[in-house]
Write a protein that holds these residues in place. Structure first.
Motif, mmCIF file in Angstrom:
data_model
loop_
_atom_site.group_PDB
_atom_site.id
_atom_site.type_symbol
_atom_site.label_atom_id
_atom_site.label_comp_id
_atom_site.label_asym_id
_atom_site.label_seq_id
_atom_site.Cartn_x
_atom_site.Cartn_y
_atom_site.Cartn_z
ATOM 1 N N SER A 1 0.924 -1.182 -0.011
ATOM 2 C CA SER A 1 -0.008 -0.083 -0.350
ATOM 3 C C SER A 1 0.837 1.102 -0.001
ATOM 4 O O SER A 1 1.936 1.262 0.518
ATOM 5 C CB SER A 1 -0.931 0.007 1.211
ATOM 6 O OG SER A 1 -0.120 0.150 2.339
ATOM 7 N N PRO A 2 0.193 2.572 -0.431
ATOM 8 C CA PRO A 2 1.094 3.729 -0.385
ATOM 9 C C PRO A 2 1.738 3.887 1.115
ATOM 10 O O PRO A 2 2.949 4.541 1.107
ATOM 11 C CB PRO A 2 0.189 4.578 -0.955
ATOM 12 C CG PRO A 2 -0.799 4.000 -1.764
ATOM 13 C CD PRO A 2 -0.940 2.602 -1.205
ATOM 14 N N ARG A 3 0.806 3.461 1.877
ATOM 15 C CA ARG A 3 1.450 3.917 3.435
ATOM 16 C C ARG A 3 2.196 2.978 3.629
ATOM 17 O O ARG A 3 3.208 3.537 4.323
ATOM 18 C CB ARG A 3 -0.052 3.687 4.357
ATOM 19 C CG ARG A 3 0.173 3.970 5.719
ATOM 20 C CD ARG A 3 -0.866 3.734 6.672
ATOM 21 N NE ARG A 3 -0.654 4.037 8.061
ATOM 22 C CZ ARG A 3 -1.689 3.659 8.976
ATOM 23 N NH1 ARG A 3 -2.859 3.414 8.605
ATOM 24 N NH2 ARG A 3 -1.140 4.029 10.154
ATOM 25 N N THR A 4 2.499 1.835 3.466
ATOM 26 C CA THR A 4 3.440 1.049 3.779
ATOM 27 C C THR A 4 4.808 1.484 3.143
ATOM 28 O O THR A 4 5.693 1.370 3.675
ATOM 29 C CB THR A 4 3.187 -0.579 3.356
ATOM 30 O OG1 THR A 4 1.973 -1.134 4.221
ATOM 31 C CG2 THR A 4 4.486 -1.349 3.624
ATOM 32 N N LEU A 5 4.608 1.667 1.743
ATOM 33 C CA LEU A 5 5.641 2.178 1.171
ATOM 34 C C LEU A 5 6.344 3.390 1.606
ATOM 35 O O LEU A 5 7.504 3.486 1.638
ATOM 36 C CB LEU A 5 5.340 2.388 -0.450
ATOM 37 C CG LEU A 5 6.576 2.935 -1.364
ATOM 38 C CD1 LEU A 5 7.413 2.102 -1.472
ATOM 39 C CD2 LEU A 5 5.994 3.143 -2.879
ATOM 40 N N ARG A 6 5.496 4.292 1.921
ATOM 41 C CA ARG A 6 5.959 5.521 2.574
ATOM 42 C C ARG A 6 6.615 5.220 3.895
ATOM 43 O O ARG A 6 7.667 5.990 4.081
ATOM 44 C CB ARG A 6 4.713 6.341 3.122
ATOM 45 C CG ARG A 6 5.306 7.921 3.432
ATOM 46 C CD ARG A 6 3.848 8.704 3.686
ATOM 47 N NE ARG A 6 3.187 8.866 2.508
ATOM 48 C CZ ARG A 6 1.808 8.755 2.302
ATOM 49 N NH1 ARG A 6 1.249 7.514 3.056
ATOM 50 N NH2 ARG A 6 1.285 8.849 1.253
ATOM 51 N N ARG A 7 6.211 4.275 4.996
ATOM 52 C CA ARG A 7 7.118 3.999 5.935
ATOM 53 C C ARG A 7 8.149 3.376 5.686
ATOM 54 O O ARG A 7 9.306 3.463 6.376
ATOM 55 C CB ARG A 7 6.002 2.946 6.630
ATOM 56 C CG ARG A 7 6.938 2.593 7.972
ATOM 57 C CD ARG A 7 5.775 1.503 8.933
ATOM 58 N NE ARG A 7 5.884 0.358 8.502
ATOM 59 C CZ ARG A 7 4.832 0.067 7.881
ATOM 60 N NH1 ARG A 7 3.544 0.698 7.730
ATOM 61 N NH2 ARG A 7 4.616 -1.162 7.404
ATOM 62 N N ARG A 8 8.353 2.463 4.907
ATOM 63 C CA ARG A 8 9.514 1.772 4.288
ATOM 64 C C ARG A 8 10.810 2.567 4.000
ATOM 65 O O ARG A 8 11.972 2.583 4.133
ATOM 66 C CB ARG A 8 9.255 0.428 3.263
ATOM 67 C CG ARG A 8 8.679 -0.539 4.044
ATOM 68 C CD ARG A 8 8.105 -1.635 2.971
ATOM 69 N NE ARG A 8 7.410 -2.707 3.689
ATOM 70 C CZ ARG A 8 7.158 -3.826 2.866
ATOM 71 N NH1 ARG A 8 7.404 -4.022 1.800
ATOM 72 N NH2 ARG A 8 6.433 -4.907 3.659
ATOM 73 N N LEU A 9 10.338 3.350 2.973
ATOM 74 C CA LEU A 9 11.025 4.492 2.582
ATOM 75 C C LEU A 9 11.853 5.561 3.675
ATOM 76 O O LEU A 9 12.780 5.758 3.493
ATOM 77 C CB LEU A 9 10.535 5.477 1.457
ATOM 78 C CG LEU A 9 10.220 4.846 0.275
ATOM 79 C CD1 LEU A 9 9.662 5.914 -0.798
ATOM 80 C CD2 LEU A 9 11.487 4.311 -0.639
#
Length: 357
Positions: free
Chosen positions: A275-283
């Protein structure tokens, strides 16, 4: 006793040049398979394959491989046919570094040092046993449905490159395709490798053996000066890819392939299966953000395109996903402190001032 370092990158999950997909398209063309068929679901257009700076994720190349295999039908020697399409020129600056290497020993060391500048999927290792040099291509971590194809393709790609490096080619004294190959496939392989090829039922991967006497024979185009320059270029290119975290690297690859369509974060997240939220957190965990990566990729590509002098500012803006040139100019000035026109002039000045050989 001969020893080499382990590969600098011990896995196949690294970004790679879109040129590798281009090789698959060319191989398919010789078999009557259209480019559109091979690129279905890959996220690339045929025109993009000519850009050596465009990076793709391994999953994209694997998708192209699956498409090619499905469309080619029952061809016992397909892996050999595709592998033979890889030549020194396919590997860009790494190919030049290999061509400039003084000996085969240096070629092996260079390959291990910059393995992630290639298109290999197999686990690559080299060892010596007495007067024999053993090249091992492991397949334990490869996707099962393409495992045999990948490891065989990699072996024939190596065979093809060695043919470009060593006059008359490098004869293998033994080649083992462990795990079993059909009699028809093995016969086709022997036509290319000679009678030394065998296929036992047990084991995994591929093993190729050649005489150690070939290691230190001078290669015809080896040059100490040229290889030093090529190695430095390889080092710079590899460093640019390796200094990023795995998520950052994959996001940059996905952004590069989507720039002309806007490179929305939602589409990149979907391509990565998060999800965009997960991608934002991993970055964030890797110390960056999606917007920062998007800006970085746009600036890098803009500077390269402007430096060619072949594209107008409007053309560059479109290729980078901007709605209009003014938006691109404003963003470029904000990110670099200069305008696209000033950057173009500065690049031309540096080029004209460079010493000529």
């Amino acid at each position: 006793m001969i020893s080499w370092d382990d590969p600098a990158v011990p896995h196949w999950d690294f970004p790679r040049s879109a040129t590798g997909v281009g090789v698959l398209v060319e191989a398919g063309n010789t078999l009557g398979v259209e480019a559109g068929t091979i690129l279905r679901g890959v996220g690339l257009r045929p025109a993009e394959l000519a850009n050596p700076d465009l990076l793709v994720a391994p999953a994209q190349e694997l998708a192209a491989i699956r498409n090619l295999r499905a469309a080619a039908g029952d061809r016992p020697a397909l892996a050999a046919e595709v592998g033979a399409a890889y030549r020194l020129t396919t590997f860009g600056i790494l190919g030049y570094a290999l061509l400039s290497s003084p000996t085969l020993r240096d070629v092996i060391a260079m390959t291990l040092r910059f393995i992630d500048l290639s298109y290999i999927f197999s686990t690559f290792g080299v060892e010596s046993t007495g007067d024999r040099i053993v090249v091992r291509l492991g397949d334990a971590t490869l996707p099962e449905d393409v495992r045999e194809f990948l490891v065989d393709r990699d072996l024939f790609a190596i065979h093809s490159v060695l043919g470009d490096l060593v006059p008359g080619g490098l004869p293998f004294t033994e080649v083992t395709f462990a795990g079993g190959r059909s009699a028809e496939t093995l016969a086709a392989y022997r036509e290319r490798l000679g009678p030394a090829a065998s296929s036992p039922d047990r084991g995994d991967g591929v093993t190729a053996v050649f005489d150690a006497v070939h290691l230190d024979r001078p290669l015809p185009q080896g040059s100490t000066a040229a290889v030093a320059v090529a190695e430095a270029l390889c080092r710079d290119l590899a460093a640019a890819r390796r200094t990023r975290g795995p998520v950052t690297s994959r996001v940059r690859v996905e952004i590069t392939g989507r720039l002309s369509h806007g490179a929305a974060m939602s589409s990149v997240a979907a391509a990565l299966g998060v999800s965009p939220r997960t991608l934002r957190r991993r970055l964030a965990d890797e110390g960056t953000s999606y917007q920062r990566l998007l800006d970085d990729v746009r600036v890098e590509l803009a500077e390269r395109m402007l430096a060619t002098g072949l594209l107008s500012v409007e053309d560059v803006a479109i290729r980078l996903g901007y709605a209009e040139a003014s938006s691109f100019i404003h963003a470029f000035r904000r990110l670099t402190g200069t305008t696209p026109h000033q950057a173009t002039v500065a690049s031309r000045t540096r080029t004209s001032a460079a010493p000529r050989a």
